[in-house]
Design a protein around this motif. Structure first.
Motif, PDB file in Angstrom:
ATOM      1  N   LYS A  61       0.829  -1.179   0.099  1.00  0.00           N
ATOM      2  CA  LYS A  61      -0.040   0.193   0.660  1.00  0.00           C
ATOM      3  C   LYS A  61       1.132   1.269  -0.029  1.00  0.00           C
ATOM      4  O   LYS A  61       1.680   1.214   0.267  1.00  0.00           O
ATOM      5  CB  LYS A  61      -1.107  -0.257   1.456  1.00  0.00           C
ATOM      6  N   VAL A  62       0.323   2.202  -0.819  1.00  0.00           N
ATOM      7  CA  VAL A  62       1.567   3.577  -1.240  1.00  0.00           C
ATOM      8  C   VAL A  62       0.758   4.448  -0.038  1.00  0.00           C
ATOM      9  O   VAL A  62       0.090   5.345  -0.148  1.00  0.00           O
ATOM     10  CB  VAL A  62       1.241   3.882  -2.424  1.00  0.00           C
ATOM     11  N   GLU A  63       2.053   4.663   0.847  1.00  0.00           N
ATOM     12  CA  GLU A  63       1.119   6.232   2.104  1.00  0.00           C
ATOM     13  C   GLU A  63       2.181   7.392   1.721  1.00  0.00           C
ATOM     14  O   GLU A  63       1.795   7.988   2.268  1.00  0.00           O
ATOM     15  CB  GLU A  63       1.995   4.895   3.443  1.00  0.00           C
ATOM     16  N   ASP A  64       3.041   7.459   0.619  1.00  0.00           N
ATOM     17  CA  ASP A  64       3.907   8.282   0.266  1.00  0.00           C
ATOM     18  C   ASP A  64       3.612   8.763  -0.847  1.00  0.00           C
ATOM     19  O   ASP A  64       4.801   8.535  -1.929  1.00  0.00           O
ATOM     20  CB  ASP A  64       5.139   8.119   0.756  1.00  0.00           C
ATOM     21  N   ALA A  65       2.250   8.722  -1.497  1.00  0.00           N
ATOM     22  CA  ALA A  65       1.845   9.489  -2.785  1.00  0.00           C
ATOM     23  C   ALA A  65       3.016  10.536  -2.982  1.00  0.00           C
ATOM     24  O   ALA A  65       2.326  11.326  -2.353  1.00  0.00           O
ATOM     25  CB  ALA A  65       0.457   9.174  -3.432  1.00  0.00           C
ATOM     26  N   ASP A  66       3.680  11.279  -3.819  1.00  0.00           N
ATOM     27  CA  ASP A  66       4.088  12.101  -4.256  1.00  0.00           C
ATOM     28  C   ASP A  66       2.805  13.190  -4.790  1.00  0.00           C
ATOM     29  O   ASP A  66       2.626  14.454  -4.021  1.00  0.00           O
ATOM     30  CB  ASP A  66       4.853  12.659  -6.252  1.00  0.00           C
ATOM     31  N   ASP A  67       1.674  12.786  -5.355  1.00  0.00           N
ATOM     32  CA  ASP A  67       0.966  13.824  -5.538  1.00  0.00           C
ATOM     33  C   ASP A  67      -0.607  13.013  -5.979  1.00  0.00           C
ATOM     34  O   ASP A  67      -0.490  12.205  -6.682  1.00  0.00           O
ATOM     35  CB  ASP A  67       0.441  14.601  -7.019  1.00  0.00           C
ATOM     36  N   VAL A  68      -1.646  13.381  -5.253  1.00  0.00           N
ATOM     37  CA  VAL A  68      -2.970  13.046  -5.786  1.00  0.00           C
ATOM     38  C   VAL A  68      -4.584  13.504  -5.895  1.00  0.00           C
ATOM     39  O   VAL A  68      -4.225  14.109  -4.728  1.00  0.00           O
ATOM     40  CB  VAL A  68      -3.600  11.845  -4.965  1.00  0.00           C
ATOM     41  N   GLN A  69      -4.660  13.689  -7.082  1.00  0.00           N
ATOM     42  CA  GLN A  69      -5.692  14.316  -7.137  1.00  0.00           C
ATOM     43  C   GLN A  69      -7.337  14.302  -7.782  1.00  0.00           C
ATOM     44  O   GLN A  69      -6.653  12.686  -8.308  1.00  0.00           O
ATOM     45  CB  GLN A  69      -5.306  15.906  -7.976  1.00  0.00           C
ATOM     46  N   PHE A  70      -7.699  14.537  -7.610  1.00  0.00           N
ATOM     47  CA  PHE A  70      -9.418  14.497  -8.524  1.00  0.00           C
ATOM     48  C   PHE A  70      -9.737  15.437  -9.389  1.00  0.00           C
ATOM     49  O   PHE A  70      -9.713  16.523  -9.218  1.00  0.00           O
ATOM     50  CB  PHE A  70     -10.121  13.873  -7.644  1.00  0.00           C
ATOM     51  N   GLU A  71      -9.838  15.169 -10.918  1.00  0.00           N
ATOM     52  CA  GLU A  71     -10.618  14.900 -11.853  1.00  0.00           C
ATOM     53  C   GLU A  71     -12.083  15.581 -11.524  1.00  0.00           C
ATOM     54  O   GLU A  71     -12.597  14.420 -12.018  1.00  0.00           O
ATOM     55  CB  GLU A  71      -9.954  15.912 -12.285  1.00  0.00           C
TER      56      GLU A  71
END
Length: 130
Positions: free
Chosen positions: A63-73
């Motif tokens: 599981k990725v706990e340190d994503a660089d960027d997460v946005q919803f369009e």
């Protein structure tokens, strides 16, 4: 003389076979992992109703706990390029989420933009606002 050639040939074959096994072991240890994003949210919602969308982000089995960027369009159908980008909040367990509501009825596309582990993934879902 013949025995020396046979011994030398057998030794070389054994050496080459051993090197081949090491290369296979190294290749399997470095198998590439994929950035996977499961985008979750309802398929229908009422006008002005708050809804939560979540992206479950994994890299291989982690599981990725340190994503660089997460946005919803969030974009209304037939309004390409006029959508809103909302920065996601990180919860635990590789889950990133946004809460929003819809002011107008219609069909919308919700697309997550996830950058992590030098990869990018952009799954999308459709939602009908009644």
């Amino acid at each position: 003389m013949k025995a020396k050639k046979i011994i030398c040939l057998v030794s070389m074959c054994g050496l080459l076979m051993g090197c081949g096994l090491n290369q296979e072991q190294e290749a399997s240890a470095e198998d590439p992992k994929m950035l996977d994003v499961k985008l979750n949210g309802p398929s229908e919602v009422g006008k002005n109703e708050t809804v939560i969308f979540e992206a479950v982000v994994t890299y291989g089995n982690e599981k990725v706990e340190d994503a660089d960027d997460v946005q919803f369009e969030i974009e209304k159908e037939n309004a390409e390029g006029q959508g809103d980008m909302i920065k996601a909040k990180h919860r635990k367990g590789g889950i990133y989420e946004v809460a929003t509501d819809f002011q107008e009825p219609g069909i919308y596309t919700v697309q997550s933009h996830v950058t992590a582990k030098d990869s990018h993934n952009m799954p999308k879902i459709r939602i009908e606002v009644k």
